[in-house]
Motif scaffolding. Structure first.
Motif, PDB file in Angstrom:
ATOM      1  N   ARG A 154       0.821  -1.214   0.000  1.00  0.00           N
ATOM      2  CA  ARG A 154       0.000   0.000   0.000  1.00  0.00           C
ATOM      3  C   ARG A 154       0.860   1.270   0.000  1.00  0.00           C
ATOM      4  O   ARG A 154       0.589   2.223  -0.722  1.00  0.00           O
ATOM      5  CB  ARG A 154      -0.926  -0.009   1.233  1.00  0.00           C
ATOM      6  N   ASP A 213      11.086   2.241   6.209  1.00  0.00           N
ATOM      7  CA  ASP A 213      10.498   0.902   6.336  1.00  0.00           C
ATOM      8  C   ASP A 213      11.499   0.036   7.086  1.00  0.00           C
ATOM      9  O   ASP A 213      12.704   0.148   6.877  1.00  0.00           O
ATOM     10  CB  ASP A 213      10.193   0.291   4.960  1.00  0.00           C
ATOM     11  N   HIS A 257      -0.107   2.287  13.680  1.00  0.00           N
ATOM     12  CA  HIS A 257      -0.686   3.480  13.033  1.00  0.00           C
ATOM     13  C   HIS A 257      -0.828   4.651  14.010  1.00  0.00           C
ATOM     14  O   HIS A 257      -0.386   5.766  13.730  1.00  0.00           O
ATOM     15  CB  HIS A 257      -2.076   3.158  12.466  1.00  0.00           C
ATOM     16  N   VAL A 286      -5.919   2.843   7.081  1.00  0.00           N
ATOM     17  CA  VAL A 286      -7.049   2.311   7.838  1.00  0.00           C
ATOM     18  C   VAL A 286      -6.666   1.023   8.564  1.00  0.00           C
ATOM     19  O   VAL A 286      -5.902   0.233   8.009  1.00  0.00           O
ATOM     20  CB  VAL A 286      -8.241   2.039   6.906  1.00  0.00           C
TER      21      VAL A 286
HETATM   22  N1  NAD Z   1      -7.041   2.008   1.893  1.00  0.00           N
HETATM   23  C1  NAD Z   1      -6.864   0.918   1.179  1.00  0.00           C
HETATM   24  O1  NAD Z   1      -7.489   0.691   0.149  1.00  0.00           O
HETATM   25  C2  NAD Z   1      -5.847  -0.083   1.659  1.00  0.00           C
HETATM   26  C3  NAD Z   1      -5.486  -1.167   0.842  1.00  0.00           C
HETATM   27  C4  NAD Z   1      -4.519  -2.061   1.325  1.00  0.00           C
HETATM   28  C5  NAD Z   1      -3.948  -1.872   2.560  1.00  0.00           C
HETATM   29  N2  NAD Z   1      -4.327  -0.804   3.326  1.00  0.00           N
HETATM   30  C6  NAD Z   1      -3.706  -0.579   4.656  1.00  0.00           C
HETATM   31  O2  NAD Z   1      -2.316  -0.306   4.438  1.00  0.00           O
HETATM   32  C7  NAD Z   1      -1.543  -0.811   5.523  1.00  0.00           C
HETATM   33  C8  NAD Z   1      -0.392  -1.654   4.992  1.00  0.00           C
HETATM   34  O3  NAD Z   1      -0.896  -2.767   4.306  1.00  0.00           O
HETATM   35  P1  NAD Z   1      -0.026  -3.523   3.195  1.00  0.00           P
HETATM   36  O4  NAD Z   1      -0.935  -4.458   2.512  1.00  0.00           O
HETATM   37  O5  NAD Z   1       0.714  -2.514   2.387  1.00  0.00           O
HETATM   38  O6  NAD Z   1       0.998  -4.338   4.098  1.00  0.00           O
HETATM   39  P2  NAD Z   1       2.502  -4.679   3.755  1.00  0.00           P
HETATM   40  O7  NAD Z   1       2.907  -5.753   4.672  1.00  0.00           O
HETATM   41  O8  NAD Z   1       2.677  -4.897   2.277  1.00  0.00           O
HETATM   42  O9  NAD Z   1       3.297  -3.319   4.115  1.00  0.00           O
HETATM   43  C9  NAD Z   1       3.482  -2.869   5.421  1.00  0.00           C
HETATM   44  C10 NAD Z   1       4.897  -2.297   5.470  1.00  0.00           C
HETATM   45  O10 NAD Z   1       5.083  -1.626   6.717  1.00  0.00           O
HETATM   46  C11 NAD Z   1       6.413  -1.890   7.147  1.00  0.00           C
HETATM   47  N3  NAD Z   1       6.484  -1.610   8.606  1.00  0.00           N
HETATM   48  C12 NAD Z   1       5.863  -2.261   9.603  1.00  0.00           C
HETATM   49  N4  NAD Z   1       6.099  -1.674  10.790  1.00  0.00           N
HETATM   50  C13 NAD Z   1       6.895  -0.603  10.529  1.00  0.00           C
HETATM   51  C14 NAD Z   1       7.484   0.410  11.342  1.00  0.00           C
HETATM   52  N5  NAD Z   1       7.332   0.448  12.666  1.00  0.00           N
HETATM   53  N6  NAD Z   1       8.235   1.347  10.733  1.00  0.00           N
HETATM   54  C15 NAD Z   1       8.423   1.327   9.377  1.00  0.00           C
HETATM   55  N7  NAD Z   1       7.890   0.396   8.569  1.00  0.00           N
HETATM   56  C16 NAD Z   1       7.139  -0.560   9.136  1.00  0.00           C
HETATM   57  C17 NAD Z   1       6.652  -3.344   6.761  1.00  0.00           C
HETATM   58  O11 NAD Z   1       8.021  -3.685   6.711  1.00  0.00           O
HETATM   59  C18 NAD Z   1       5.981  -3.399   5.390  1.00  0.00           C
HETATM   60  O12 NAD Z   1       6.870  -3.100   4.334  1.00  0.00           O
HETATM   61  C19 NAD Z   1      -2.509  -1.580   6.417  1.00  0.00           C
HETATM   62  O13 NAD Z   1      -2.817  -0.782   7.502  1.00  0.00           O
HETATM   63  C20 NAD Z   1      -3.749  -1.775   5.581  1.00  0.00           C
HETATM   64  O14 NAD Z   1      -4.904  -1.794   6.361  1.00  0.00           O
HETATM   65  C21 NAD Z   1      -5.253   0.081   2.897  1.00  0.00           C
END
Ligand code: NAD
Length: 435
Positions: A50, A71, A123, A141
């Motif tokens: 995301r 990240d 978050h 979210v």
């Molecule tokens: N609004 C939308 O349509 C939508 C769609 C998908 C995901 N999301 C939200 O986006 C967020 C991420 O989801 P994703 O699918 O991208 O997950 P993901 O696992 O692909 O990405 C999360 C990233 O955060 C990093 N991370 C975790 N803790 C961290 C920290 N303390 N400091 C720095 N980096 C950190 C991880 O290493 C990872 O690269 C979730 O909260 C999800 O609910 C929203």
């Protein structure tokens, strides 16, 4: 950093005078930005799937500089830095050492705002720290997982004067915004009832790895909790359709969950009876149904539905004293307008007639049909103009609070009182989203 603190205090003074939710007059913080050629300087924290998408979307918005990225996974960080560099932009500085490296990014004095797309449990703390450093957080979210985190965001936004926006993109959909226009024009009469859902089978890619069924970061929530894990996509448009926090307020929530079947069945089907995750016990029921009641007597039903095989759906329906909109049918019935008594008519002509101003001259291409760029354009504009964000802190935490509250209600088999995060301000606040 020091200069930013002085500006932040001025900004906090301004916002406490006019109140969050209203457009601010130019403050020294805003002047400071204008002097710098009106560029908005951004950071992104959490650049997985995301976050990378959000970063690419930001790259398409004029006058945005991506100053820094963070990240904990260095390979993801490097990938994102390369995407920026290959586009001919200045290489953003990267932070990756540990879970708290985001603080170093937020301590910089050359960043105005950050997007946060980390795991759910970080978050709120990252958004809080961002506000404390005078940076606007745009947080994915849900914005918070506990009531304490919800209050932390409200209290920090109020005390620092820095707005906080949860990036609830479905609020920006073309159809949902047209419905908002129709409601505000009185076509549906007084609002009475709404239905919404997040029906999205995510077991086979998001909670578990599709290749070998190993647990991804969000799987632990299915093991440890039984609640609506993802209520905000359904609730986003509903909050503004129903004037929640702007004339009305949630009073209580009553949730129930079905048994948990889908996760185990999927894992057995795909990876065999002996797969270790196929034999775990998951607390999370397959379907959660929550009924929210409002102070003015409206009801809203919201469904969690993310672990049974099915196509995507949100099942929005909104009903008032003069008519009804049904998203699944893409149809309306308006007692004073529809040509045939008690018969549906197509929604499409209404979507054109009531096209929201944000969608005029908007292409509809890009992530989620242009919705994500629209959302970020308005977030960036708020940062640049030093106004409140298009979704404010009260609405952000109200949507997020359904996560813990639904869990409490399911566990106790009772309705739970819904906290008033506006502390009574909902009575006097005017609808602001999309106004
Ligand atoms: N609004 C939308 O349509 C939508 C769609 C998908 C995901 N999301 C939200 O986006 C967020 C991420 O989801 P994703 O699918 O991208 O997950 P993901 O696992 O692909 O990405 C999360 C990233 O955060 C990093 N991370 C975790 N803790 C961290 C920290 N303390 N400091 C720095 N980096 C950190 C991880 O290493 C990872 O690269 C979730 O909260 C999800 O609910 C929203």
């Amino acid at each position: 950093m020091k200069n930013r603190n002085i500006n932040r205090r001025d900004f906090a003074k301004t916002i406490s005078t006019v109140g969050i939710g209203m457009t601010l007059q130019t403050s020294s913080f805003a002047n400071d930005l204008n002097k710098k050629g009106n560029k908005v300087r951004m950071g992104v924290i959490g650049i997985g799937n995301r976050g990378t998408h959000l970063m690419k979307t930001l790259m398409g918005i004029e006058n945005v500089e991506i100053v820094s990225l963070c990240d904990i996974d260095k390979s993801r960080l490097d990938n994102a830095i390369n995407i920026c560099a290959e586009s001919g932009r200045k290489k953003p500085e990267g932070y990756f050492k540990d879970d708290h490296s985001y603080r170093r990014l937020l301590d910089r004095d050359d960043i105005d705002a950050v997007l946060i797309a980390t795991y759910w449990d970080s978050h709120a703390s990252i958004a809080k720290y961002a506000m404390e450093q005078g940076k606007y957080p745009g947080v994915e979210v849900p914005a918070a997982l506990t009531l304490q985190e919800c209050w932390d965001l409200v209290n920090t936004s109020e005390s620092t004067g820095i707005p906080c926006m949860m990036l609830e993109n479905w609020s920006f959909r073309k159809d949902n915004l047209a419905v908002l226009n129709m409601i505000r024009d009185g076509l549906l009469g007084e609002m009475v009832h709404c239905h919404s859902a997040h029906s999205h089978d995510c077991v086979d890619h998001w909670f578990f790895d599709a290749k070998d069924g190993h647990q991804r970061w969000a799987a632990k929530y299915l093991i440890n909790y039984n609640r609506d894990q993802y209520p905000t996509h359904g609730l986003g448009p509903v909050i503004s359709w129903m004037d929640i926090n702007c004339g009305d307020s949630f009073k209580s929530i009553y949730s129930s969950a079905t048994a948990s079947r889908g996760i185990n069945e999927y894992l057995k089907r795909k990876f065999g009876e002996d797969h270790p995750n196929a034999n775990l016990e998951y607390k999370q029921g397959d379907i959660v149904t929550s009924t929210l009641k409002t102070q003015n007597g409206k009801t809203i039903i919201v469904n969690y539905d993310m672990q049974l095989p099915r196509p995507y759906d949100n099942r929005w329906m909104v009903q008032g004293t003069l008519g009804i909109y049904n998203e699944q049918r893409s149809a309306v019935y308006l007692t004073e307008k529809s040509p045939k008594y008690h018969e549906w008519e197509p929604f499409q002509p209404y979507e054109k007639e009531y096209l929201h101003k944000w969608w005029k001259n908007k292409s509809g291409t890009g992530g989620h049909g242009g919705v994500d760029s629209l959302e970020l354009e308005h977030f960036v504009k708020a940062v640049r103009d030093k106004t409140n964000t298009p979704i404010d802190v009260y609405d952000s935490v109200t949507m997020s609070a359904v996560v813990p509250l639904s869990g409490m209600s399911i566990e106790n088999e009772q309705p739970v009182e819904f906290p008033d995060f506006t502390r009574g301000k909902w009575k006097g606040r005017k609808p602001y989203f999309g106004a």
